[in-house]
Design an enzyme around this catalytic site. Structure first.
Site, mmCIF file in Angstrom:
data_model
loop_
_atom_site.group_PDB
_atom_site.id
_atom_site.type_symbol
_atom_site.label_atom_id
_atom_site.label_comp_id
_atom_site.label_asym_id
_atom_site.label_seq_id
_atom_site.Cartn_x
_atom_site.Cartn_y
_atom_site.Cartn_z
ATOM 1 N N ARG A 85 0.851 -1.195 0.000
ATOM 2 C CA ARG A 85 0.000 0.000 0.000
ATOM 3 C C ARG A 85 0.878 1.233 0.000
ATOM 4 O O ARG A 85 0.603 2.206 -0.706
ATOM 5 C CB ARG A 85 -0.930 -0.009 1.225
ATOM 6 C CG ARG A 85 -1.991 1.102 1.186
ATOM 7 C CD ARG A 85 -1.494 2.418 1.734
ATOM 8 N NE ARG A 85 -0.958 2.271 3.063
ATOM 9 C CZ ARG A 85 -0.043 3.078 3.582
ATOM 10 N NH1 ARG A 85 0.460 4.105 2.875
ATOM 11 N NH2 ARG A 85 0.412 2.883 4.799
ATOM 12 N N ILE A 158 12.612 7.910 2.896
ATOM 13 C CA ILE A 158 11.962 8.027 1.593
ATOM 14 C C ILE A 158 11.582 6.641 1.090
ATOM 15 O O ILE A 158 12.456 5.791 0.852
ATOM 16 C CB ILE A 158 12.889 8.724 0.580
ATOM 17 C CG1 ILE A 158 13.375 10.060 1.131
ATOM 18 C CG2 ILE A 158 12.173 8.881 -0.760
ATOM 19 C CD1 ILE A 158 12.282 11.026 1.542
ATOM 20 N N SER A 159 10.284 6.412 0.943
ATOM 21 C CA SER A 159 9.812 5.123 0.432
ATOM 22 C C SER A 159 10.169 4.993 -1.047
ATOM 23 O O SER A 159 10.147 5.975 -1.793
ATOM 24 C CB SER A 159 8.298 5.009 0.602
ATOM 25 O OG SER A 159 7.949 5.032 1.970
ATOM 26 N N GLN A 280 -16.944 -12.316 26.765
ATOM 27 C CA GLN A 280 -17.387 -10.950 26.509
ATOM 28 C C GLN A 280 -16.239 -9.958 26.320
ATOM 29 O O GLN A 280 -16.347 -9.034 25.507
ATOM 30 C CB GLN A 280 -18.306 -10.479 27.639
ATOM 31 C CG GLN A 280 -19.674 -11.155 27.629
ATOM 32 C CD GLN A 280 -20.612 -10.589 28.683
ATOM 33 O OE1 GLN A 280 -20.213 -9.770 29.506
ATOM 34 N NE2 GLN A 280 -21.862 -11.028 28.650
ATOM 35 N N GLU A 364 3.633 11.285 7.424
ATOM 36 C CA GLU A 364 2.637 12.146 6.783
ATOM 37 C C GLU A 364 1.771 12.883 7.797
ATOM 38 O O GLU A 364 0.556 12.997 7.669
ATOM 39 C CB GLU A 364 1.795 11.357 5.777
ATOM 40 C CG GLU A 364 2.655 10.820 4.643
ATOM 41 C CD GLU A 364 1.883 10.417 3.420
ATOM 42 O OE1 GLU A 364 0.844 11.040 3.133
ATOM 43 O OE2 GLU A 364 2.324 9.474 2.741
ATOM 44 N N GLY A 365 2.451 13.377 8.817
ATOM 45 C CA GLY A 365 1.784 14.090 9.903
ATOM 46 C C GLY A 365 1.547 13.174 11.077
ATOM 47 O O GLY A 365 0.732 12.266 11.002
ATOM 48 N N ARG A 382 -7.303 28.181 12.165
ATOM 49 C CA ARG A 382 -6.855 27.675 10.861
ATOM 50 C C ARG A 382 -8.029 27.721 9.893
ATOM 51 O O ARG A 382 -9.157 27.368 10.237
ATOM 52 C CB ARG A 382 -6.327 26.238 10.999
ATOM 53 C CG ARG A 382 -5.902 25.599 9.693
ATOM 54 C CD ARG A 382 -5.539 24.132 9.911
ATOM 55 N NE ARG A 382 -4.302 23.977 10.648
ATOM 56 C CZ ARG A 382 -3.121 23.741 10.091
ATOM 57 N NH1 ARG A 382 -3.018 23.635 8.788
ATOM 58 N NH2 ARG A 382 -2.053 23.592 10.846
#
Length: 405
Positions: A85, A158-159, A280, A364-365, A382
């Site tokens: 992904r 870095i991917s 449970q 990515e944050g 913002r």
């Protein structure tokens, strides 16, 4: 009006990707993960299935499908493993969609088209050893000399560092302007002065290729400037809107994988004379996973709907990324708990899910950055202003060609 019912095409895409993951990733991922091996043939097969340019218009070599179809692809790929992904997130979300949004026709023909077809691989170079969440702290510079920019500096985490053919790289063209002095460049691997090095020993995503980029007096032609000088920060932030969207979608896939593994184990394992699924407290963990999956999916699809409408979605994508990644991390932790001692061994996949789930709450944050962003939106500190360049509204002018089976 938002409609979350999947189309026949989207259902078909999900089926195609799921079958692909079951046949070509699942049987090998334990070995690839153990050996820290990125299987490049998977990228070739994804290209054969028209999955490298899912939401890129046909005129630029893509499949012309919508942004939520990209989310479905990312969800199903992460069900197999985060590494694959991530590859699509970086190639399509961070690089190709950025070229679509900010590139000129020359750049789209030269770089976007072959990437959308899967003939070339794209990546993204923003993070540096001392600049992660604080983008303005980057040290890489680009000095204009005649018809070239001379890049010096480095990037890290870095991917696809050793795999990609093209990189979108951010560097200062004028440090006196702070973040408004950052510019973006399209860098090719074979340009003199470029080198890369993989990082080994990661906690998770071991089947992925991640590492460092180095620029030593790297000459980049001026026609490889993406956007205008000083637009790099805006370009980076818009790229992250797309990358975060795919990360959030992938997190849904990881929750789904945790659920599948846990449900199977709940029916197999017995304690005190009954299946552990009858207890449970185990049911509580299963219920939390299901709630996390469904709520995260809704946030992702809402962000995708905004993208389809050609509307800015920074706030919505941030929320989807934060919530979905947190749920995935919790689901993986609970999945290990449900498996007990077996969850601590790679005999079952849940220990890999737990290791893999940590990175998305950082890259990515970080969750902390997204927490601050959401609070600032609510408090009125913002506000998103319209960008001068937005992703094209879907459906595109040309009809989608669909996918190969």
């Amino acid at each position: 009006m938002m409609n979350f019912a999947l189309t026949e095409e989207q259902e078909m895409v999900r089926k195609v990707v799921r079958n692909f993951v079951d046949k070509e990733i699942m049987p090998h991922i334990r070995e690839w993960d153990a050996n820290q091996h990125f299987e490049t043939s998977i990228m070739n097969r994804l290209a054969e299935l028209d999955l490298m340019g899912v939401c890129i218009p046909e005129e630029y070599g893509g499949s012309g499908m919508d942004y939520n179809t990209l989310a479905i692809v990312c969800e199903e790929l992460e069900r197999g493993d985060t590494a694959f992904r991530t590859a699509v997130s970086v190639h399509t979300g961070l690089n190709s969609l950025t070229l679509l949004q900010w590139g000129n026709e020359f750049q789209k023909e030269k770089y976007l088209k072959p990437q959308a077809k899967g003939e070339k691989i794209g990546a993204f170079g923003l993070t540096e050893p001392n600049a992660g969440s604080d983008v303005a702290a980057i040290q890489t510079t680009a000095t204009k000399e005649g018809d070239y920019y001379i890049l010096n500096g480095s990037k890290t985490w870095i991917s696809l560092c050793d795999i990609a053919d093209h990189f979108i790289v951010f560097a200062y063209t004028d440090k006196s302007k702070k973040h408004k002095g950052i510019s973006a460049f399209i860098v090719e691997r074979d340009m003199p002065g470029f080198s890369s090095r993989a990082i080994k020993g990661k906690l998770g995503i071991r089947a992925g290729n991640t590492g460092e980029l180095f620029f030593d007096n790297l000459k980049v032609p001026k026609e490889n400037l993406l956007g205008e000088e000083g637009e790099g920060f805006k370009i980076a932030m818009s790229a992250l809107d797309n990358g975060r969207f795919t990360v959030a979608a992938g997190a849904c896939g990881q929750i789904m994988a945790c659920l599948e593994a846990s449900v199977n184990y709940c029916h197999e394992r017995k304690t005190f004379g009954k299946e552990i699924g009858k207890h449970q407290l185990v049911q509580q963990m299963i219920a939390k996973m299901e709630a996390g999956l469904q709520s995260s999916r809704l946030l992702v699809y809402r962000a995708g709907w905004l993208k389809n409408e050609g509307k800015r979605n920074t706030r919505e994508t941030s929320l989807a990324k934060w919530v979905a990644c947190d749920h995935a991390n919790e689901a993986a932790n609970d999945a290990v708990q449900i498996h007990g001692a077996y969850g601590y061994s790679n005999e079952y996949p849940v220990e890999r899910y737990l290791r893999n789930s940590k990175a998305p709450v950082i890259y990515e944050g970080t969750r902390e950055i997204h927490t601050i962003m959401q609070a600032e939106y609510v408090l009125g500190y913002r506000e998103d202003k319209p960008l001068n360049r937005m992703l094209p509204k879907w459906p595109y002018e040309k009809e989608s060609a669909g996918m190969k089976n």
